[in-house]
Write a protein that holds these residues in place. Structure first.
Motif, PDB file in Angstrom:
ATOM      1  N   LYS A  28      39.182  34.937  65.257  1.00 56.27           N
ATOM      2  CA  LYS A  28      38.879  36.102  64.411  1.00 56.27           C
ATOM      3  C   LYS A  28      38.251  35.656  63.095  1.00 56.27           C
ATOM      4  O   LYS A  28      37.278  36.267  62.633  1.00 56.27           O
ATOM      5  N   LEU A  29      38.799  34.588  62.514  1.00 56.19           N
ATOM      6  CA  LEU A  29      38.229  34.049  61.288  1.00 56.19           C
ATOM      7  C   LEU A  29      36.789  33.604  61.510  1.00 56.19           C
ATOM      8  O   LEU A  29      35.900  33.884  60.701  1.00 56.19           O
TER       9      LEU A  29
ATOM     10  N   ASP B 170      34.565  36.666  61.847  1.00 53.97           N
ATOM     11  CA  ASP B 170      34.310  37.268  60.534  1.00 53.97           C
ATOM     12  C   ASP B 170      33.288  36.444  59.745  1.00 53.97           C
ATOM     13  O   ASP B 170      32.390  36.992  59.102  1.00 53.97           O
TER      14      ASP B 170
ATOM     15  N   ASN C  31      48.310  32.979  70.634  1.00 55.16           N
ATOM     16  CA  ASN C  31      47.904  34.123  69.829  1.00 55.16           C
ATOM     17  C   ASN C  31      47.969  33.785  68.343  1.00 55.16           C
ATOM     18  O   ASN C  31      47.060  34.126  67.579  1.00 55.16           O
ATOM     19  N   ASP C  32      49.042  33.116  67.928  1.00 53.55           N
ATOM     20  CA  ASP C  32      49.199  32.789  66.510  1.00 53.55           C
ATOM     21  C   ASP C  32      48.161  31.781  66.024  1.00 53.55           C
ATOM     22  O   ASP C  32      47.684  31.876  64.896  1.00 53.55           O
ATOM     23  N   ARG C  33      47.826  30.807  66.849  1.00 53.92           N
ATOM     24  CA  ARG C  33      46.966  29.723  66.385  1.00 53.92           C
ATOM     25  C   ARG C  33      45.501  29.940  66.725  1.00 53.92           C
ATOM     26  O   ARG C  33      44.629  29.835  65.859  1.00 53.92           O
TER      27      ARG C  33
ATOM     28  N   VAL D 273      43.773  33.802  65.868  1.00 53.61           N
ATOM     29  CA  VAL D 273      43.555  33.997  64.423  1.00 53.61           C
ATOM     30  C   VAL D 273      42.327  33.204  63.985  1.00 53.61           C
ATOM     31  O   VAL D 273      41.492  33.702  63.211  1.00 53.61           O
ATOM     32  N   ARG D 274      42.187  32.001  64.521  1.00 54.45           N
ATOM     33  CA  ARG D 274      41.025  31.188  64.161  1.00 54.45           C
ATOM     34  C   ARG D 274      39.735  31.773  64.737  1.00 54.45           C
ATOM     35  O   ARG D 274      38.682  31.727  64.099  1.00 54.45           O
TER      36      ARG D 274
END
Length: 134
Positions: free
Chosen positions: A104-105, A108, A96-98, A101-102
């Protein structure tokens, strides 16, 4: 039996000579030894019967020990399962942390670029990429 033995002891083996006297004496000794053995055997049997209750208690205790060992095995299996679940949770958190987040980036960034491409202005796409990097 006791009366017969007492009369033989009181009167002796009789006026028997030689072989018969030894046979009578041997028979007296044998009967006396059996009487002593019987007198020792009866109390030992009573003692054994009294100890059977203690033996039953020992069997109950052994059964309880087996049950406790089974419970210990179940607890050990549960501990292993909990440890594996904790490791899975740590792994999921690191994913989830790695990764998320990527992702989602990246989403976006893609939405930003797709919005810019609809206008067909490629210079704006380059500027949008620079804006996201900063």
């Amino acid at each position: 039996y006791m009366w017969q033995e007492a009369s033989v002891i009181h009167h002796g083996c009789g006026n028997v000579l030689g072989h018969q006297w030894w046979q009578c004496t041997w028979e007296m000794f044998r009967r006396s030894a059996m009487l002593v053995g019987l007198l020792c055997h009866i109390p030992s049997m009573i003692l054994c019967l009294c100890r059977v209750r203690e033996l039953d208690a020992i069997f109950v205790i052994m059964g309880d020990i087996r049950k406790l060992e089974h419970i210990r095995g179940v607890v050990r299996d549960l501990e292993r399962s909990m440890r594996a679940d904790a490791e899975k949770e740590v792994l999921l958190q690191s994913v989830n942390d790695r990764v998320l987040v990527r992702v989602k980036l990246f989403q976006d960034f893609r939405h930003h670029i797709m919005g810019s491409l609809t206008k067909r202005n490629y210079d704006l796409v380059f500027e949008a990429a620079e804006g996201l990097v900063e």
